[in-house]
Design an enzyme around this catalytic site. Structure first.
Site, mmCIF file in Angstrom:
data_model
loop_
_atom_site.group_PDB
_atom_site.id
_atom_site.type_symbol
_atom_site.label_atom_id
_atom_site.label_comp_id
_atom_site.label_asym_id
_atom_site.label_seq_id
_atom_site.Cartn_x
_atom_site.Cartn_y
_atom_site.Cartn_z
ATOM 1 N N ARG A 1 -8.104 10.985 3.122
ATOM 2 C CA ARG A 1 -6.701 11.327 2.936
ATOM 3 C C ARG A 1 -6.464 12.816 3.223
ATOM 4 O O ARG A 1 -7.417 13.593 3.304
ATOM 5 C CB ARG A 1 -6.271 10.977 1.508
ATOM 6 C CG ARG A 1 -6.278 9.482 1.238
ATOM 7 C CD ARG A 1 -5.644 9.131 -0.073
ATOM 8 N NE ARG A 1 -5.585 7.694 -0.273
ATOM 9 C CZ ARG A 1 -4.940 7.089 -1.258
ATOM 10 N NH1 ARG A 1 -4.267 7.810 -2.150
ATOM 11 N NH2 ARG A 1 -4.934 5.776 -1.376
ATOM 12 N N ASN B 1 0.891 4.276 -5.942
ATOM 13 C CA ASN B 1 1.404 5.579 -6.390
ATOM 14 C C ASN B 1 2.220 6.282 -5.307
ATOM 15 O O ASN B 1 3.314 6.795 -5.558
ATOM 16 C CB ASN B 1 0.253 6.488 -6.817
ATOM 17 C CG ASN B 1 -0.413 6.035 -8.097
ATOM 18 O OD1 ASN B 1 0.114 5.225 -8.832
ATOM 19 N ND2 ASN B 1 -1.599 6.565 -8.355
ATOM 20 N N ILE C 1 -9.239 -6.770 -1.671
ATOM 21 C CA ILE C 1 -10.161 -6.307 -2.712
ATOM 22 C C ILE C 1 -10.600 -4.870 -2.446
ATOM 23 O O ILE C 1 -10.961 -4.140 -3.369
ATOM 24 C CB ILE C 1 -11.366 -7.254 -2.836
ATOM 25 C CG1 ILE C 1 -10.884 -8.639 -3.283
ATOM 26 C CG2 ILE C 1 -12.407 -6.728 -3.808
ATOM 27 C CD1 ILE C 1 -11.964 -9.689 -3.322
ATOM 28 N N SER D 1 -11.758 6.038 -4.415
ATOM 29 C CA SER D 1 -12.749 5.279 -3.639
ATOM 30 C C SER D 1 -13.503 6.208 -2.702
ATOM 31 O O SER D 1 -13.077 7.345 -2.427
ATOM 32 C CB SER D 1 -12.056 4.177 -2.833
ATOM 33 O OG SER D 1 -11.423 4.720 -1.684
ATOM 34 N N ASP E 1 -2.828 0.548 -7.378
ATOM 35 C CA ASP E 1 -2.258 0.777 -6.062
ATOM 36 C C ASP E 1 -0.756 1.021 -6.156
ATOM 37 O O ASP E 1 -0.084 0.484 -7.047
ATOM 38 C CB ASP E 1 -2.523 -0.449 -5.179
ATOM 39 C CG ASP E 1 -2.341 -0.155 -3.708
ATOM 40 O OD1 ASP E 1 -2.282 1.034 -3.332
ATOM 41 O OD2 ASP E 1 -2.244 -1.116 -2.921
ATOM 42 N N HIS F 1 0.957 10.091 -8.161
ATOM 43 C CA HIS F 1 -0.363 10.140 -8.797
ATOM 44 C C HIS F 1 -0.259 10.652 -10.237
ATOM 45 O O HIS F 1 -0.967 10.163 -11.127
ATOM 46 C CB HIS F 1 -1.303 11.031 -7.986
ATOM 47 C CG HIS F 1 -1.637 10.484 -6.632
ATOM 48 N ND1 HIS F 1 -2.065 9.187 -6.436
ATOM 49 C CD2 HIS F 1 -1.601 11.059 -5.398
ATOM 50 C CE1 HIS F 1 -2.285 8.985 -5.139
ATOM 51 N NE2 HIS F 1 -2.013 10.093 -4.493
ATOM 52 N N TRP G 1 -11.620 10.061 0.596
ATOM 53 C CA TRP G 1 -11.880 11.379 1.163
ATOM 54 C C TRP G 1 -11.181 11.554 2.510
ATOM 55 O O TRP G 1 -11.009 12.679 2.986
ATOM 56 C CB TRP G 1 -13.384 11.605 1.332
ATOM 57 C CG TRP G 1 -14.154 11.638 0.048
ATOM 58 C CD1 TRP G 1 -14.987 10.676 -0.420
ATOM 59 C CD2 TRP G 1 -14.151 12.677 -0.938
ATOM 60 N NE1 TRP G 1 -15.513 11.040 -1.634
ATOM 61 C CE2 TRP G 1 -15.022 12.264 -1.982
ATOM 62 C CE3 TRP G 1 -13.503 13.914 -1.044
ATOM 63 C CZ2 TRP G 1 -15.254 13.050 -3.107
ATOM 64 C CZ3 TRP G 1 -13.735 14.694 -2.169
ATOM 65 C CH2 TRP G 1 -14.598 14.266 -3.187
ATOM 66 N N LEU H 1 -12.383 0.154 -27.054
ATOM 67 C CA LEU H 1 -12.323 -0.140 -25.631
ATOM 68 C C LEU H 1 -13.176 0.831 -24.829
ATOM 69 O O LEU H 1 -13.172 2.031 -25.080
ATOM 70 C CB LEU H 1 -10.874 -0.039 -25.149
ATOM 71 C CG LEU H 1 -10.652 -0.154 -23.631
ATOM 72 C CD1 LEU H 1 -10.709 -1.593 -23.177
ATOM 73 C CD2 LEU H 1 -9.322 0.492 -23.239
#
Length: 246
Positions: free
Chosen positions: A78, A29, A199, A72, A27, A44, A76, A138
């Protein structure tokens, strides 16, 4: 030897219990860019570079799976130009860093409904997944077009269809339900950057026993030290899972 190298070596020692699975809400950007008089897309872009920094540090620090909330189901909503840029961002990221991810033995996966993205976005993500599928370091999982309520709804529907078709009995356990989810693992540590204390429909099932850390550091400024600070905080916590410690 540099101090940062010494710090990373410390994480490789068995005495340091790093969390196996870490989830991050990336969170800040847009706010980071606004504070600098830049367009949101600049935030971004810088945030995408941070993914590379944090992924490499996470591997050095012993984390096995890193799940990043990249897009998320609510994103959409935005502005169209921002959504368009976000859809192009995976291509920019992987074109720049895929060779390094391969060299570092990092595996790329994703969680979410990828098919709702433009074909070019789908192709670049699937290519990265396929290229890195045999890597054993990883696991870098991008939660993309992901929403936890949607994830659980799809899982329930899939299970119900299997029961209705006779493929299985109506005997679901918590452990089996997890296997129907995009992300089957429990989360050890969830970090949200930029100071928000929510969350936001992220891994609701998987966060049941996670440690939560909310840091004021914006995602574009989140670096190796910021991650180390979070892991230090995690290591200091007494995780009882509902029980008692002696």
């Amino acid at each position: 030897m540099s101090k940062s190298k010494l710090d990373l070596d410390f994480f490789k020692k068995e005495v340091y219990m790093a969390p196996k699975t870490v989830a991050i809400i990336m969170d800040g950007n847009g706010r980071w860019a606004k504070q600098r008089g830049l367009p949101r897309t600049a935030g971004h872009k810088k945030g995408a570079d941070t993914i590379r920094t944090v992924a490499l540090a996470a591997q050095d620090m012993g984390i096995q799976k890193l799940i990043l909330y990249a897009f998320s189901t609510e994103n959409w909503k935005r502005p169209e130009d921002e959504v368009s840029y976000l859809c192009k961002l995976p291509g920019l990221f992987f074109n720049k860093f895929i060779n390094e991810l391969m060299e570092k033995n990092i595996q790329v996966t994703f969680a979410g409904e990828l098919e709702k993205f433009p074909k070019a976005t789908q192709d670049v993500i699937n290519k990265a997944v396929n290229m890195t599928s045999k890597n054993t370091g990883l696991e870098l999982c991008l939660a993309i077009n992901y929403g936890s309520r949607r994830e659980m709804l799809l899982s329930i529907k899939k299970y119900a269809d299997e029961v209705a078709s006779g493929k299985r009995e109506n005997d679901l356990t918590e452990e089996e339900f997890s296997k129907y989810l995009f992300v089957p693992e429990d989360i050890d540590l969830m970090i949200r950057t930029s100071g928000e204390l929510r969350i936001s429909n992220y891994l609701l099932w998987q966060l049941a026993y996670a440690e939560l850390i909310f840091t004021p550091v914006a995602w574009p400024d989140f670096d190796e030290k910021a991650l180390k600070d979070c892991l230090d905080e995690f290591a200091s916590r007494d995780r009882r899972f509902g029980g008692l410690t002696s």
